[in-house]
Enzyme design. Sequence first.
Site, PDB file in Angstrom:
ATOM      1  N   GLY A  53     -71.844 -53.815 127.636  1.00  0.00           N
ATOM      2  CA  GLY A  53     -70.737 -54.741 127.400  1.00  0.00           C
ATOM      3  C   GLY A  53     -71.070 -55.992 126.622  1.00  0.00           C
ATOM      4  N   GLU A 108     -74.463 -61.906 129.331  1.00  0.00           N
ATOM      5  CA  GLU A 108     -73.534 -60.997 130.017  1.00  0.00           C
ATOM      6  C   GLU A 108     -72.178 -61.029 129.329  1.00  0.00           C
ATOM      7  OE1 GLU A 108     -73.056 -58.770 132.151  1.00  0.00           O
ATOM      8  OE2 GLU A 108     -73.960 -59.117 134.092  1.00  0.00           O
ATOM      9  N   ASP A 109     -71.437 -59.938 129.443  1.00  0.00           N
ATOM     10  CA  ASP A 109     -70.064 -59.950 128.947  1.00  0.00           C
ATOM     11  C   ASP A 109     -69.154 -60.669 129.944  1.00  0.00           C
ATOM     12  OD1 ASP A 109     -70.271 -57.909 130.861  1.00  0.00           O
ATOM     13  OD2 ASP A 109     -69.185 -56.417 129.674  1.00  0.00           O
ATOM     14  N   ASP A 112     -68.362 -61.175 137.332  1.00  0.00           N
ATOM     15  CA  ASP A 112     -67.229 -60.830 138.177  1.00  0.00           C
ATOM     16  C   ASP A 112     -67.601 -61.121 139.636  1.00  0.00           C
ATOM     17  OD1 ASP A 112     -64.974 -59.616 139.284  1.00  0.00           O
ATOM     18  OD2 ASP A 112     -65.225 -57.714 138.275  1.00  0.00           O
ATOM     19  N   VAL A 167     -59.702 -56.969 131.920  1.00  0.00           N
ATOM     20  CA  VAL A 167     -59.742 -57.291 130.494  1.00  0.00           C
ATOM     21  C   VAL A 167     -60.666 -56.344 129.731  1.00  0.00           C
ATOM     22  CG1 VAL A 167     -59.120 -59.722 130.799  1.00  0.00           C
ATOM     23  CG2 VAL A 167     -61.530 -59.059 130.877  1.00  0.00           C
ATOM     24  N   ASP A 173     -65.088 -52.851 128.236  1.00  0.00           N
ATOM     25  CA  ASP A 173     -64.463 -51.540 128.133  1.00  0.00           C
ATOM     26  C   ASP A 173     -63.718 -51.137 129.392  1.00  0.00           C
ATOM     27  OD1 ASP A 173     -66.335 -48.975 129.543  1.00  0.00           O
ATOM     28  OD2 ASP A 173     -66.957 -51.060 129.714  1.00  0.00           O
TER      29      ASP A 173
END
Length: 193
Positions: A53, A108-109, A112, A167, A173
């Site tokens: 990601g 990091e993307d 969470d 998202v 993805d």
Amino acid sequence: MDLNSHIEKILWTDQEISQRVSELASQITQDFSTNSDSSSSSSAPIIVGVATGAFLFLADLVRKIQLPISVDFVRIESYGSGTVSCGKPKITCDLKIDVRDKHVIVVEDIVDTGSTLSFLIEYLKSKGSLSVSVCTLLDKPARRKVNFELVGSGKFYCGFECPDYFVVGYGLDFAELYRNLPYVGVLKPELYQ
């Protein structure tokens, strides 16, 4: 198939992302050029991208960092093909670069639940990293279940605080699709529920 039609709304455009990436790169350049002798390869930070990601974010970010750096990737699985982190991360592809006595910046993307990031920080600490910083495109604190602790003089760099939506785009993805969208948008719920 027009992937754009699968997006409920765009949260950040490619122009907004580009501007924010430039700001983050400037901050990293400033922080790491004042913290160490940046002309020495031993003090050059190692940028560790979390595949897959973060690949677009990492590519854009490192091209704007004005320091000698090394780049490596680690692959950690915690989502599988679903939309919710399973909370049990595991490394499926390890680093090639030795991080012992090095400053590491994890890219990091999205942060969470915090499980993957906490796991990776502890892993890098066990490998002897001098410091571990984190640079994430998106931070989703509403979903946080695990608090993570940076190592040494590590810092937390955040592109955008993300509302609690699923998202995609700009590397993020769903079932390996949508990574190539140039923006970050909310995926229509009927496509994943």
